[in-house]
Design a protein around this motif. Structure first.
Motif, mmCIF file in Angstrom:
data_model
loop_
_atom_site.group_PDB
_atom_site.id
_atom_site.type_symbol
_atom_site.label_atom_id
_atom_site.label_comp_id
_atom_site.label_asym_id
_atom_site.label_seq_id
_atom_site.Cartn_x
_atom_site.Cartn_y
_atom_site.Cartn_z
ATOM 1 N N ARG A 35 0.837 -1.204 0.000
ATOM 2 C CA ARG A 35 0.000 0.000 0.000
ATOM 3 C C ARG A 35 0.874 1.257 0.000
ATOM 4 O O ARG A 35 0.638 2.197 -0.756
ATOM 5 C CB ARG A 35 -0.927 -0.025 1.232
ATOM 6 N N ASP A 39 1.056 3.989 -2.964
ATOM 7 C CA ASP A 39 0.760 5.401 -2.659
ATOM 8 C C ASP A 39 1.899 6.305 -3.123
ATOM 9 O O ASP A 39 1.674 7.349 -3.710
ATOM 10 C CB ASP A 39 0.512 5.596 -1.161
ATOM 11 N N SER A 45 -6.111 6.116 -4.235
ATOM 12 C CA SER A 45 -6.354 5.291 -3.055
ATOM 13 C C SER A 45 -7.313 4.135 -3.337
ATOM 14 O O SER A 45 -7.067 3.002 -2.920
ATOM 15 C CB SER A 45 -6.893 6.166 -1.928
ATOM 16 N N ASP A 46 -8.394 4.433 -4.059
ATOM 17 C CA ASP A 46 -9.368 3.376 -4.339
ATOM 18 C C ASP A 46 -8.820 2.337 -5.317
ATOM 19 O O ASP A 46 -9.099 1.148 -5.195
ATOM 20 C CB ASP A 46 -10.689 3.959 -4.839
#
Length: 165
Positions: A35, A39, A45-46
């Motif tokens: 993650r 990022d 994010s989705d």
């Protein structure tokens, strides 16, 4: 639409799923680690969440498998359980699961600590308090619990006394 310098065009950037799959092809990653990397790479994010969910469903990413690989690797490098707990915690694993994984690994931490002492200082024991303290600090820095360190360093002294004629 303005772009920041260094941003890649959408055509040249793979999907979050493909990017994460490529990372997993090289080595195991925790969900939290993937993650963070997604990022940092600028994925929405989705999209990142959806990719991680899909990878989990397909069993390409599994935090338990990641933890097992990490534990084996770090034990082979000579690290103790306290160090492993901290490292696994940074990857987002819950305390109860960490305890369970360490128990399932079936590692004799006393033997591991003694092996580290032999590797670092040789098979010769010592009765010098300063040297014993130095050896104890070495094991503590590697993440072995104080009780294990005390047992091993006192055994080291006992072994040295037995060898003296």
């Amino acid at each position: 639409m303005k772009r920041k310098p260094g941003d890649k065009t959408e055509k040249s950037q793979p999907s979050a799923y493909n990017k994460a799959l490529g990372m997993l092809a090289r080595r195991e990653h925790s969900r939290r680690e993937l993650r963070r990397k997604l990022d940092r790479s600028g994925y929405a994010s989705d999209e990142a969440a959806e990719a991680l969910e899909r990878l989990g469903e397909q069993q390409y990413q599994d935090d338990d498998r990641f933890a097992e690989v990490l534990i084996r690797s770090r034990v082979a490098q000579g690290y103790g359980p306290m160090r492993l707990r901290v490292e696994l915690k940074t990857h987002g694993l819950p305390d109860a699961r960490i305890r369970s994984l360490l128990d399932e690994a079936g590692i004799d931490w006393t033997d591991s600590a003694m092996a580290q002492l032999r590797r670092r200082y040789g098979a010769v024991g010592t009765s010098d308090p300063a040297e014993r303290a130095r050896r104890a600090q070495f094991l503590l820095r590697r993440g072995f619990p104080a009780a294990t360190v005390r047992d091993v360093t006192h055994a080291d002294v006992g072994d040295a006394a037995d060898e003296t004629p």
